[in-house]
Design a protein around this motif. Structure first.
Motif, PDB file in Angstrom:
ATOM      1  N   THR A   1      13.061  -5.904  -5.257  1.00 46.78           N
ATOM      2  CA  THR A   1      13.420  -6.610  -4.645  1.00 46.78           C
ATOM      3  C   THR A   1      12.657  -6.614  -3.533  1.00 46.78           C
ATOM      4  N   LEU A   2      10.894  -5.869  -3.665  1.00 45.56           N
ATOM      5  CA  LEU A   2      10.434  -6.305  -2.733  1.00 45.56           C
ATOM      6  C   LEU A   2       9.308  -7.618  -1.966  1.00 45.56           C
ATOM      7  N   VAL A   3      10.115  -8.713  -3.627  1.00 45.32           N
ATOM      8  CA  VAL A   3       9.207  -9.844  -4.115  1.00 45.32           C
ATOM      9  C   VAL A   3      10.813 -10.998  -2.526  1.00 45.32           C
ATOM     10  N   GLY A   4       9.341 -11.367  -2.157  1.00 46.31           N
ATOM     11  CA  GLY A   4      10.185 -12.193  -0.325  1.00 46.31           C
ATOM     12  C   GLY A   4      10.542 -11.525   0.244  1.00 46.31           C
ATOM     13  N   ARG A   5       9.908 -10.644   0.744  1.00 42.72           N
ATOM     14  CA  ARG A   5      10.223  -9.885   1.766  1.00 42.72           C
ATOM     15  C   ARG A   5       8.534 -10.049   2.640  1.00 42.72           C
ATOM     16  N   GLU A   6       9.387 -10.227   4.413  1.00 44.06           N
ATOM     17  CA  GLU A   6       8.416 -10.232   4.903  1.00 44.06           C
ATOM     18  C   GLU A   6       7.162  -8.876   5.240  1.00 44.06           C
ATOM     19  N   VAL A   7       6.182  -9.430   5.581  1.00 39.57           N
ATOM     20  CA  VAL A   7       4.965  -8.243   5.590  1.00 39.57           C
ATOM     21  C   VAL A   7       4.585  -8.465   7.139  1.00 39.57           C
ATOM     22  N   TYR A   8       4.980  -7.089   7.853  1.00 41.79           N
ATOM     23  CA  TYR A   8       4.165  -7.218   9.452  1.00 41.79           C
ATOM     24  C   TYR A   8       3.162  -5.955   9.147  1.00 41.79           C
ATOM     25  N   SER A   9       2.124  -5.641  10.468  1.00 40.94           N
ATOM     26  CA  SER A   9       2.250  -4.891  10.725  1.00 40.94           C
ATOM     27  C   SER A   9       2.215  -4.200  11.326  1.00 40.94           C
ATOM     28  N   ASN A  10       1.599  -2.437  11.765  1.00 37.88           N
ATOM     29  CA  ASN A  10       2.307  -1.810  12.415  1.00 37.88           C
ATOM     30  C   ASN A  10       2.403  -2.215  13.517  1.00 37.88           C
ATOM     31  N   ASN A  11       1.354  -3.257  14.886  1.00 38.91           N
ATOM     32  CA  ASN A  11       1.941  -3.508  15.689  1.00 38.91           C
ATOM     33  C   ASN A  11       2.530  -4.727  15.617  1.00 38.91           C
ATOM     34  N   GLY A  12       3.105  -5.121  14.829  1.00 37.72           N
ATOM     35  CA  GLY A  12       4.576  -6.443  14.697  1.00 37.72           C
ATOM     36  C   GLY A  12       4.305  -7.863  13.922  1.00 37.72           C
ATOM     37  N   VAL A  13       2.547  -7.746  13.797  1.00 33.77           N
ATOM     38  CA  VAL A  13       2.692  -8.708  14.173  1.00 33.77           C
ATOM     39  C   VAL A  13       2.821  -9.286  12.568  1.00 33.77           C
ATOM     40  N   PHE A  14       2.908 -10.932  12.442  1.00 36.25           N
ATOM     41  CA  PHE A  14       3.257 -11.286  11.140  1.00 36.25           C
ATOM     42  C   PHE A  14       1.895 -11.453  10.064  1.00 36.25           C
ATOM     43  N   VAL A  15       2.303 -11.014   8.417  1.00 37.54           N
ATOM     44  CA  VAL A  15       0.892 -11.033   8.130  1.00 37.54           C
ATOM     45  C   VAL A  15       1.133 -11.762   6.876  1.00 37.54           C
ATOM     46  N   GLY A  16       2.290 -12.194   6.039  1.00 36.65           N
ATOM     47  CA  GLY A  16       2.241 -12.878   5.027  1.00 36.65           C
ATOM     48  C   GLY A  16       4.155 -12.652   4.476  1.00 36.65           C
ATOM     49  N   GLU A  17       4.577 -12.906   3.817  1.00 34.67           N
ATOM     50  CA  GLU A  17       5.538 -13.323   2.689  1.00 34.67           C
ATOM     51  C   GLU A  17       4.954 -12.539   0.827  1.00 34.67           C
ATOM     52  N   ILE A  18       5.852 -11.694   0.848  1.00 37.34           N
ATOM     53  CA  ILE A  18       5.359 -10.561  -0.995  1.00 37.34           C
ATOM     54  C   ILE A  18       5.629 -11.403  -1.713  1.00 37.34           C
ATOM     55  N   GLU A  19       5.239 -12.416  -2.742  1.00 36.55           N
ATOM     56  CA  GLU A  19       5.443 -13.300  -3.476  1.00 36.55           C
ATOM     57  C   GLU A  19       5.280 -12.349  -5.222  1.00 36.55           C
ATOM     58  N   ASP A  20       4.111 -11.224  -4.633  1.00 39.10           N
ATOM     59  CA  ASP A  20       4.382 -10.782  -6.415  1.00 39.10           C
ATOM     60  C   ASP A  20       3.678  -9.360  -5.970  1.00 39.10           C
ATOM     61  N   LEU A  21       3.859  -8.566  -6.832  1.00 41.43           N
ATOM     62  CA  LEU A  21       2.947  -7.043  -6.985  1.00 41.43           C
ATOM     63  C   LEU A  21       2.322  -7.007  -7.581  1.00 41.43           C
ATOM     64  N   ARG A  22       0.933  -6.397  -7.623  1.00 40.82           N
ATOM     65  CA  ARG A  22       0.119  -5.816  -8.811  1.00 40.82           C
ATOM     66  C   ARG A  22      -0.001  -4.682  -8.783  1.00 40.82           C
ATOM     67  N   LEU A  23       0.115  -4.571 -10.187  1.00 37.86           N
ATOM     68  CA  LEU A  23       0.743  -3.085 -11.140  1.00 37.86           C
ATOM     69  C   LEU A  23      -0.381  -3.190 -11.331  1.00 37.86           C
ATOM     70  N   ASP A  24       0.031  -1.097 -11.872  1.00 38.62           N
ATOM     71  CA  ASP A  24      -0.926  -0.495 -12.847  1.00 38.62           C
ATOM     72  C   ASP A  24      -0.344   0.560 -13.877  1.00 38.62           C
ATOM     73  N   LEU A  25      -0.217   0.060 -15.077  1.00 40.04           N
ATOM     74  CA  LEU A  25       0.702   0.107 -15.976  1.00 40.04           C
ATOM     75  C   LEU A  25       0.468   0.696 -16.980  1.00 40.04           C
ATOM     76  N   ASN A  26      -0.545   1.654 -16.890  1.00 41.22           N
ATOM     77  CA  ASN A  26      -0.797   3.091 -17.243  1.00 41.22           C
ATOM     78  C   ASN A  26      -0.001   4.531 -16.642  1.00 41.22           C
ATOM     79  N   ALA A  27      -0.804   4.188 -15.078  1.00 35.79           N
ATOM     80  CA  ALA A  27      -0.476   4.913 -13.967  1.00 35.79           C
ATOM     81  C   ALA A  27       1.153   4.783 -13.808  1.00 35.79           C
ATOM     82  N   GLU A  28       1.657   3.588 -14.184  1.00 40.87           N
ATOM     83  CA  GLU A  28       3.446   2.676 -13.518  1.00 40.87           C
ATOM     84  C   GLU A  28       3.541   3.344 -12.352  1.00 40.87           C
ATOM     85  N   SER A  29       3.044   2.955 -11.537  1.00 42.70           N
ATOM     86  CA  SER A  29       2.725   2.430 -10.362  1.00 42.70           C
ATOM     87  C   SER A  29       1.881   1.153  -9.745  1.00 42.70           C
ATOM     88  N   VAL A  30       2.886   0.774  -8.244  1.00 40.21           N
ATOM     89  CA  VAL A  30       2.158  -0.450  -7.599  1.00 40.21           C
ATOM     90  C   VAL A  30       0.766  -0.342  -6.541  1.00 40.21           C
TER      91      VAL A  30
END
Length: 107
Positions: free
Chosen positions: A14-43
């Motif tokens: 559900t993260l895909v498509g969400r907007e990303v902002y800095s903690n100062n409120g500046v728009f950075v971009g939109e999430i298109e995909d996730l990078r995963l570490d399959l061995n560690a089962e983490s993003v």
């Protein structure tokens, strides 16, 4: 909202498509995909597109997007909040931020 590192896979998508902002409120971009570490089962990263061109150099702007490390994520809700480090990576007095070999931003 704090980061839930134990998020189930269906919630991660559900993260895909969400907007990303800095903690100062500046728009950075939109999430298109996730990078995963399959061995560690983490993003490990967020692949962003629809970038705020004021934050990235010309080379990055002409690429498909950037990957920001997931460790930069501060909060996940209706939008994703990351550290303001992206804002600090490119200043008029310093060199442009460029992606490294793994696509992560470096100053």
């Amino acid at each position: 909202m704090a980061i839930d590192r134990e998020t189930t896979p269906s919630e991660i998508t559900t993260l895909v498509g969400r907007e990303v902002y800095s903690n100062n409120g500046v728009f950075v971009g939109e999430i298109e995909d996730l990078r995963l570490d399959l061995n560690a089962e983490s993003v490990t990263g967020l692949a962003l597109h629809q970038l705020n061109h004021e934050l990235f150099d010309q080379e990055t702007r002409s690429s498909r997007g950037v990957i920001v490390p997931y460790r930069w994520v501060q909060a996940v809700g209706d939008v994703v909040i990351i550290n303001e480090i992206v804002e600090r990576m490119q200043t008029p007095d310093s060199e442009s931020a460029e992606p490294d070999a793994e696509g992560e931003m470096r100053a």
